[in-house]
Structures are given as structure tokens and as C-alpha cells.
Design a protein around this motif. Structure first.
Motif, PDB file in Angstrom:
ATOM      1  N   PHE A  34      17.783  -3.368  10.921  1.00  0.00           N
ATOM      2  CA  PHE A  34      16.938  -4.392  11.526  1.00  0.00           C
ATOM      3  C   PHE A  34      17.768  -5.456  12.239  1.00  0.00           C
ATOM      4  N   ALA A  35      18.943  -5.779  11.698  1.00  0.00           N
ATOM      5  CA  ALA A  35      19.790  -6.798  12.326  1.00  0.00           C
ATOM      6  C   ALA A  35      20.290  -6.334  13.690  1.00  0.00           C
ATOM      7  N   ASP A  36      20.563  -5.051  13.855  1.00  0.00           N
ATOM      8  CA  ASP A  36      21.016  -4.529  15.148  1.00  0.00           C
ATOM      9  C   ASP A  36      19.950  -4.707  16.230  1.00  0.00           C
ATOM     10  N   LYS A  37      18.687  -4.731  15.822  1.00  0.00           N
ATOM     11  CA  LYS A  37      17.590  -4.949  16.765  1.00  0.00           C
ATOM     12  C   LYS A  37      17.218  -6.431  16.900  1.00  0.00           C
ATOM     13  N   GLY A  38      17.896  -7.281  16.127  1.00  0.00           N
ATOM     14  CA  GLY A  38      17.536  -8.689  16.119  1.00  0.00           C
ATOM     15  C   GLY A  38      16.257  -8.972  15.360  1.00  0.00           C
ATOM     16  N   LEU A  39      15.930  -8.112  14.394  1.00  0.00           N
ATOM     17  CA  LEU A  39      14.679  -8.222  13.646  1.00  0.00           C
ATOM     18  C   LEU A  39      14.944  -8.283  12.142  1.00  0.00           C
ATOM     19  N   TYR A  79      12.138  -9.310   9.783  1.00  0.00           N
ATOM     20  CA  TYR A  79      11.120  -8.337   9.377  1.00  0.00           C
ATOM     21  C   TYR A  79      11.436  -7.797   7.971  1.00  0.00           C
ATOM     22  N   TRP A  80      12.695  -7.480   7.759  1.00  0.00           N
ATOM     23  CA  TRP A  80      13.099  -6.949   6.461  1.00  0.00           C
ATOM     24  C   TRP A  80      12.952  -8.014   5.373  1.00  0.00           C
ATOM     25  N   ASP A  81      13.258  -9.259   5.715  1.00  0.00           N
ATOM     26  CA  ASP A  81      13.102 -10.346   4.741  1.00  0.00           C
ATOM     27  C   ASP A  81      11.638 -10.522   4.355  1.00  0.00           C
ATOM     28  N   GLN A  82      10.742 -10.432   5.323  1.00  0.00           N
ATOM     29  CA  GLN A  82       9.314 -10.552   5.019  1.00  0.00           C
ATOM     30  C   GLN A  82       8.844  -9.411   4.120  1.00  0.00           C
ATOM     31  N   ALA A  83       9.360  -8.206   4.372  1.00  0.00           N
ATOM     32  CA  ALA A  83       8.982  -7.064   3.532  1.00  0.00           C
ATOM     33  C   ALA A  83       9.461  -7.254   2.100  1.00  0.00           C
ATOM     34  N   LEU A  84      10.688  -7.745   1.929  1.00  0.00           N
ATOM     35  CA  LEU A  84      11.210  -7.973   0.579  1.00  0.00           C
ATOM     36  C   LEU A  84      10.429  -9.072  -0.135  1.00  0.00           C
ATOM     37  N   ASN A  85      10.071 -10.127   0.596  1.00  0.00           N
ATOM     38  CA  ASN A  85       9.274 -11.196  -0.020  1.00  0.00           C
ATOM     39  C   ASN A  85       7.914 -10.677  -0.456  1.00  0.00           C
ATOM     40  N   ALA A  86       7.291  -9.858   0.384  1.00  0.00           N
ATOM     41  CA  ALA A  86       5.984  -9.293   0.024  1.00  0.00           C
ATOM     42  C   ALA A  86       6.116  -8.353  -1.159  1.00  0.00           C
ATOM     43  N   LYS A  87       7.204  -7.584  -1.208  1.00  0.00           N
ATOM     44  CA  LYS A  87       7.445  -6.690  -2.339  1.00  0.00           C
ATOM     45  C   LYS A  87       7.614  -7.473  -3.628  1.00  0.00           C
ATOM     46  N   GLU A  95      13.275   6.158   9.890  1.00  0.00           N
ATOM     47  CA  GLU A  95      14.689   5.927   9.601  1.00  0.00           C
ATOM     48  C   GLU A  95      14.865   5.865   8.088  1.00  0.00           C
ATOM     49  N   THR A  96      15.747   6.723   7.569  1.00  0.00           N
ATOM     50  CA  THR A  96      16.036   6.751   6.136  1.00  0.00           C
ATOM     51  C   THR A  96      17.286   5.929   5.868  1.00  0.00           C
ATOM     52  N   CYS A  97      17.157   4.939   4.999  1.00  0.00           N
ATOM     53  CA  CYS A  97      18.272   4.060   4.641  1.00  0.00           C
ATOM     54  C   CYS A  97      18.594   4.250   3.157  1.00  0.00           C
ATOM     55  N   SER A  98      19.868   4.474   2.861  1.00  0.00           N
ATOM     56  CA  SER A  98      20.274   4.770   1.487  1.00  0.00           C
ATOM     57  C   SER A  98      20.366   3.524   0.621  1.00  0.00           C
ATOM     58  N   SER A  99      20.506   2.349   1.236  1.00  0.00           N
ATOM     59  CA  SER A  99      20.663   1.124   0.459  1.00  0.00           C
ATOM     60  C   SER A  99      20.007  -0.029   1.200  1.00  0.00           C
ATOM     61  N   GLU A 100      19.930  -1.170   0.508  1.00  0.00           N
ATOM     62  CA  GLU A 100      19.344  -2.364   1.125  1.00  0.00           C
ATOM     63  C   GLU A 100      20.218  -2.869   2.267  1.00  0.00           C
ATOM     64  N   ALA A 101      21.539  -2.741   2.104  1.00  0.00           N
ATOM     65  CA  ALA A 101      22.451  -3.207   3.144  1.00  0.00           C
ATOM     66  C   ALA A 101      22.277  -2.412   4.434  1.00  0.00           C
ATOM     67  N   SER A 102      22.115  -1.102   4.332  1.00  0.00           N
ATOM     68  CA  SER A 102      21.933  -0.280   5.537  1.00  0.00           C
ATOM     69  C   SER A 102      20.603  -0.577   6.210  1.00  0.00           C
ATOM     70  N   ALA A 103      19.550  -0.830   5.413  1.00  0.00           N
ATOM     71  CA  ALA A 103      18.255  -1.176   5.994  1.00  0.00           C
ATOM     72  C   ALA A 103      18.318  -2.526   6.704  1.00  0.00           C
ATOM     73  N   VAL A 117       8.904   0.238   4.803  1.00  0.00           N
ATOM     74  CA  VAL A 117       8.363  -0.699   5.794  1.00  0.00           C
ATOM     75  C   VAL A 117       8.007   0.069   7.057  1.00  0.00           C
ATOM     76  N   VAL A 118       6.821  -0.219   7.601  1.00  0.00           N
ATOM     77  CA  VAL A 118       6.369   0.379   8.865  1.00  0.00           C
ATOM     78  C   VAL A 118       6.127  -0.756   9.849  1.00  0.00           C
ATOM     79  N   VAL A 119       6.877  -0.762  10.948  1.00  0.00           N
ATOM     80  CA  VAL A 119       6.749  -1.763  12.009  1.00  0.00           C
ATOM     81  C   VAL A 119       6.153  -1.084  13.227  1.00  0.00           C
TER      82      VAL A 119
END
Length: 286
Positions: free
Chosen positions: A264-269, A272-280, A252-260, A179-181
Motif C-alpha cells: 500500500f505504501a508503494d501506491k501512496g495508500l 488504507y491499510w491502517d484503516q483496515a487494521l483499526n476496523a479489525k 495480492e497475497t502478502c505473507s506478513s503485515e510488513a509486506s502488506a 482488505v478489498v479496495v
């Protein structure tokens, strides 16, 4: 002889009192009329008239003998018509004179361009100001789903263009989704959309397998081009936010879905990750 300091009133000091300037007791004059906006044709006409007026003044000064007349603009094509008798008497000397004048004009032209040429630092500063956009009140946000961010060349292109167009954001690299934001002004967003959707040649898994084969068949090349065009970056969301969430752009390299998701959750976003997963998921189903 009987005068003492106690006789001086306490209100008298060495300080100088400056009274506050008051506005005059009259009405404020209304602002003057706004400048008339001229069309491009009218502006060209005004420049042409001013140039003609300046030339007439110069001709009047030449006629009065106050300034010398301009030297005729000699060329090899018009030297016989201008110099006439002199050209007939000694054509070699006239040609030498004409060529010297032509070289002088060319040198003056080069010197004029060199004087107007910006230095490397001034040129970079001019480009920076041209690409600078005011995003204090709002900024455009775009989210892309990239097929692959493992290539150093692709990451360099994204990072370099983000710095050039004053874009902030993040590129998340994970096994689940890439994902690129991006955050920035409308001009940088438009340029970056062209970079992500057209300019970058994405390396897909199928194309990489074909590159490893020794077979150079034309059908394999056509399949590679078709696969790359079908599996390019996908714009999954674009909108506007009040202020930027990132200070700069980085990967940012994330080893798992939980870390990714946590990133995003730390930024309050997290959405964004949910939209990327839905599009995937929607892309896989198609």
C-alpha cells in the motif's frame, strides 16, 4: 523579343493566395429558444394524436381508391360476425382461412422480433456502454474488510464483477486482515456494495468447522447461518478521489503485515491499510 525572365517581379509566383475568411461585421444572432420539456402524460398524448392523424390520412387514401383497404383481422371469436353469409355457407373453409391468417400474423410477429434482435457481439457492446462511467475527474473509493478470501469461488465473483462494472483496485490476502479496495463510478460502487454485503455467502472459520462434522443437526445449520451473517464483509470507508490509483483489479497475497503495508505504501495508500487494521481491532474488541 526583348522580354526575359529577369523582367518578372519577384512577388509573382505560381502559388495561389487564399485570403483568410473574416467574420461579417454584424452582431451574432442570439441562440434560439430551448425545446419545451414535456411531461410523460403530454408525450403520450402527442404520440396518440400523431397516430390518429396518420390513421385518418390512411382512411382518406382508401376512400379515394389510391391504396387498397386493410384485410380484416380475423379470429375464431369474430369470424361469424365479420364474414356472416360466407361463414354460414362453408364454415370449414372459413375456419381454415382464419387459422391461416392467424398463423401468418404470428409468423410476421416472430420475424419482426428476429429482425430487431441484437447479435451476441452487439448485446455485449450495449451492456458495456450501459455500465461505462466517466471517472476521469473523480472516482468513488470503497474499502471492505472481508472475513475470508481463500475461497476460489468468492475471488472469482469479486474479480468477475469488478471487470463487468469497470472497477479497479486490489484484494489483499494476508493472515492479519483481508482488505478489498475498489475504485469506480457511483453505479458500479452501488452494485458492488450489494455484492460484498449481501450476495456473497462468506465462509467463516466456525461455519467451516461445522461443515466438516458429520452431524446434520438443525441447530448446527442455524448456528452456521447466524455466524455467516454476523461475520460478513464490512464497509470500513467510502469516499471520492480525483483519479484512480490502480489500472485494473487483481488479488495480492502478502505473507506478513510488513509486506502488506509496503504494497500500500508503494501506491501512496498506506492509510488504507491502517484503516483496515483499526476496523479489525475494533471488531475484535466488540
Amino acid at each position: 523579343d526583348d522580354f526575359t525572365e529577369e523582367m518578372v517581379p519577384s512577388t509573382i509566383t505560381l502559388k495561389v493566395h487564399h485570403p483568410v475568411a473574416l467574420a461579417p461585421p454584424c452582431e451574432v444572432e442570439p441562440p434560439g429558444p430551448r425545446a419545451l420539456l414535456l411531461t410523460k402524460k403530454e408525450r403520450k398524448k402527442i404520440r396518440r394524436m400523431n397516430k390518429l392523424e396518420k390513421e385518418r390520412e390512411r382512411q382518406d387514401l382508401v376512400s379515394a381508391g389510391m391504396i387498397p383497404a386493410k384485410e380484416p383481422r380475423l379470429k375464431l371469436s369474430n369470424m361469424m360476425a365479420i364474414l356472416m353469409d360466407e361463414a354460414v355457407a362453408d364454415p370449414s373453409a372459413v375456419e381454415k382461412k382464419v387459422r391461416a391468417q392467424m398463423a401468418k400474423r404470428a409468423q410476421a410477429h416472430l420475424e419482426h422480433n428476429a429482425s430487431r434482435k441484437l447479435s451476441k457481439q452487439a448485446k455485449s457492446e450495449k451492456l458495456r456502454k450501459k455500465l461505462q462511467e466517466d471517472t476521469r475527474k473523480k472516482s468513488d473509493v470503497t474499502i471492505y474488510l472481508a472475513p475470508d478470501l481463500s475461497s476460489k469461488q468468492v475471488r472469482f465473483k469479486i474479480d468477475a464483477n469488478a471487470n463487468q462494472y469497470n472497477m479497479t483496485g486490489v484484494g489483499v490476502i494476508s493472515d492479519i486482515a483481508n482488505v478489498v479496495v475498489l475504485e469506480g463510478g457511483p453505479k458500479g460502487t452501488k452494485k458492488f456494495k450489494g455484492l460484498m454485503m449481501r450476495r456473497i455467502k462468506w465462509q467463516t472459520d466456525e461455519a467451516a468447522e461445522i461443515d466438516d462434522d458429520d452431524d446434520d443437526d438443525d441447530s448446527d445449520y442455524e448456528y452456521q447461518q447466524e455466524s455467516s451473517s454476523k461475520k460478513g464483509a464490512k464497509l470500513i470507508w467510502q469516499g471520492i478521489q480525483s483519479q484512480r490509483k490502480f489500472l485494473n483489479f487483481r488479488f495480492e497475497t502478502c505473507s506478513s503485515e510488513a509486506s502488506a503495508r509496503k504494497f500500500f505504501a508503494d501506491k501512496g495508500l498506506e492509510h488504507y491499510w491502517d484503516q483496515a487494521l483499526n476496523a479489525k481491532t475494533a471488531g475484535i474488541e466488540e
